[in-house]
Design a protein around this motif. Sequence first.
Motif, mmCIF file in Angstrom:
data_model
loop_
_atom_site.group_PDB
_atom_site.id
_atom_site.type_symbol
_atom_site.label_atom_id
_atom_site.label_comp_id
_atom_site.label_asym_id
_atom_site.label_seq_id
_atom_site.Cartn_x
_atom_site.Cartn_y
_atom_site.Cartn_z
ATOM 1 N N LYS A 52 33.771 -20.513 -0.237
ATOM 2 C CA LYS A 52 32.520 -21.187 0.146
ATOM 3 C C LYS A 52 31.351 -20.658 -0.692
ATOM 4 O O LYS A 52 30.470 -21.412 -1.100
ATOM 5 C CB LYS A 52 32.235 -20.963 1.632
ATOM 6 C CG LYS A 52 33.124 -21.734 2.584
ATOM 7 C CD LYS A 52 32.547 -23.099 2.827
ATOM 8 C CE LYS A 52 33.270 -23.845 3.919
ATOM 9 N NZ LYS A 52 32.740 -25.218 4.083
ATOM 10 N N LEU A 53 31.337 -19.344 -0.899
ATOM 11 C CA LEU A 53 30.287 -18.736 -1.716
ATOM 12 C C LEU A 53 30.368 -19.247 -3.153
ATOM 13 O O LEU A 53 29.354 -19.596 -3.761
ATOM 14 C CB LEU A 53 30.425 -17.214 -1.691
ATOM 15 C CG LEU A 53 29.529 -16.423 -2.646
ATOM 16 C CD1 LEU A 53 28.063 -16.570 -2.263
ATOM 17 C CD2 LEU A 53 29.939 -14.951 -2.670
ATOM 18 N N PHE A 54 31.575 -19.328 -3.693
ATOM 19 C CA PHE A 54 31.743 -19.740 -5.081
ATOM 20 C C PHE A 54 31.406 -21.221 -5.287
ATOM 21 O O PHE A 54 30.896 -21.598 -6.341
ATOM 22 C CB PHE A 54 33.160 -19.435 -5.552
ATOM 23 C CG PHE A 54 33.464 -17.953 -5.622
ATOM 24 C CD1 PHE A 54 32.548 -17.064 -6.156
ATOM 25 C CD2 PHE A 54 34.662 -17.453 -5.149
ATOM 26 C CE1 PHE A 54 32.811 -15.700 -6.220
ATOM 27 C CE2 PHE A 54 34.940 -16.092 -5.210
ATOM 28 C CZ PHE A 54 34.013 -15.215 -5.744
ATOM 29 N N GLY A 88 33.872 -12.375 -8.580
ATOM 30 C CA GLY A 88 32.430 -12.577 -8.665
ATOM 31 C C GLY A 88 31.862 -12.408 -10.055
ATOM 32 O O GLY A 88 30.902 -13.076 -10.442
ATOM 33 N N LYS A 89 32.466 -11.532 -10.856
ATOM 34 C CA LYS A 89 31.957 -11.279 -12.213
ATOM 35 C C LYS A 89 32.064 -12.522 -13.097
ATOM 36 O O LYS A 89 31.345 -12.645 -14.092
ATOM 37 C CB LYS A 89 32.714 -10.119 -12.851
ATOM 38 C CG LYS A 89 34.206 -10.356 -12.975
ATOM 39 C CD LYS A 89 34.948 -9.113 -13.473
ATOM 40 C CE LYS A 89 36.456 -9.361 -13.511
ATOM 41 N NZ LYS A 89 37.198 -8.158 -13.938
ATOM 42 N N TYR A 90 32.966 -13.444 -12.761
ATOM 43 C CA TYR A 90 33.103 -14.673 -13.536
ATOM 44 C C TYR A 90 32.020 -15.696 -13.163
ATOM 45 O O TYR A 90 31.754 -16.621 -13.927
ATOM 46 C CB TYR A 90 34.483 -15.307 -13.311
ATOM 47 C CG TYR A 90 35.629 -14.411 -13.716
ATOM 48 C CD1 TYR A 90 35.849 -14.103 -15.058
ATOM 49 C CD2 TYR A 90 36.476 -13.871 -12.759
ATOM 50 C CE1 TYR A 90 36.902 -13.271 -15.427
ATOM 51 C CE2 TYR A 90 37.527 -13.046 -13.120
ATOM 52 C CZ TYR A 90 37.739 -12.743 -14.458
ATOM 53 O OH TYR A 90 38.770 -11.925 -14.826
ATOM 54 N N TYR A 91 31.447 -15.531 -11.965
ATOM 55 C CA TYR A 91 30.491 -16.505 -11.440
ATOM 56 C C TYR A 91 29.043 -16.049 -11.589
ATOM 57 O O TYR A 91 28.181 -16.821 -11.978
ATOM 58 C CB TYR A 91 30.774 -16.769 -9.958
ATOM 59 C CG TYR A 91 32.017 -17.592 -9.703
ATOM 60 C CD1 TYR A 91 31.925 -18.960 -9.427
ATOM 61 C CD2 TYR A 91 33.282 -17.023 -9.731
ATOM 62 C CE1 TYR A 91 33.054 -19.724 -9.185
ATOM 63 C CE2 TYR A 91 34.426 -17.780 -9.492
ATOM 64 C CZ TYR A 91 34.304 -19.131 -9.229
ATOM 65 O OH TYR A 91 35.423 -19.881 -9.004
ATOM 66 N N GLY A 219 29.965 -17.327 -15.937
ATOM 67 C CA GLY A 219 28.718 -17.963 -15.525
ATOM 68 C C GLY A 219 28.493 -19.358 -16.066
ATOM 69 O O GLY A 219 27.398 -19.900 -15.936
ATOM 70 N N VAL A 220 29.527 -19.977 -16.650
ATOM 71 C CA VAL A 220 29.398 -21.337 -17.171
ATOM 72 C C VAL A 220 30.285 -22.267 -16.348
ATOM 73 O O VAL A 220 31.484 -22.009 -16.195
ATOM 74 C CB VAL A 220 29.811 -21.415 -18.660
ATOM 75 C CG1 VAL A 220 29.681 -22.854 -19.180
ATOM 76 C CG2 VAL A 220 28.958 -20.472 -19.500
#
Length: 275
Positions: A52-54, A88-91, A219-220
């Motif tokens: 849900k966060l992602f 999370g590091k990918y987002y 982050g893309v």
Amino acid sequence: MTELNNIPKGIIKVDNPDHPFAYDGPDTLLSDQKGLLAIFTIRDNEQKNPNKLFTRLTNALIAYPPYTKMLLLYDHKNDMPNAVSQFGKYYFSDFIEVKDIRKAKSIIRDKKDEKKINDIKNIQKKIFTIQSQVQRDNLDYIKRTDFKKEIIRDIPNLKNKAKYFDRINQKYVSSRANIYEYENQFFGLKRLSNSVSDLVELQPFYEFAINSEFSVDNGVPYHKDITRKVLNLNDIPKIKFDPLKPTRIASLFGWYLVNSNNFQQIENRISKYKK
């Protein structure tokens, strides 16, 4: 939501920001003339279901300016779900703590990589070109259609629930909403009520599109081909202060609206759209 104090002078703070293309975005925005920080906290339901966060974050990456830094605010007193610490590091641009808020100006000055900004710009351009086409079509359909509230019953052709690949848990998951797959097309059915915001009621349909068509790396928000999707509704979706918002976001994620119990009429809403 964690209360943010020690905000440097000259920084503007907005809690629970509303964005025309975000069904549910960051918890707080911090900005000055040099940049924008979108701050997310992990909500109770996201502790249990980090996806849900992602999905919320992915919508923000699509909607907000490409230079926006997406930050996850965490509290050492509360355990961070393993999935968030792992993926999370990918987002997110970075993880921060409450004490880091006093350094907001320097965080803003430390700008995103130029290549990443350009990558996001190019993807946003592609997505919003599609959005404008679908929204034009939807508004035209709404204008010429008398929505009948008694519409929306089971359609015999639609038996197989739509699935998407859950990247967090590495498995295929069936949609919990009434979304069905038929001949490489997706059909959503929803009876809107008067007791819940239409934006909230349609959230599972927005999330399905994010989960099935977007992946985030560094982050893309990378985007697959738009699938053919039609959403059968018993009423025109709207909310009080921004009536068009539910339709605008449905269009962002490629949902063509329809009001019919005739399968051929429903399918015709997307038959003209070619991959």
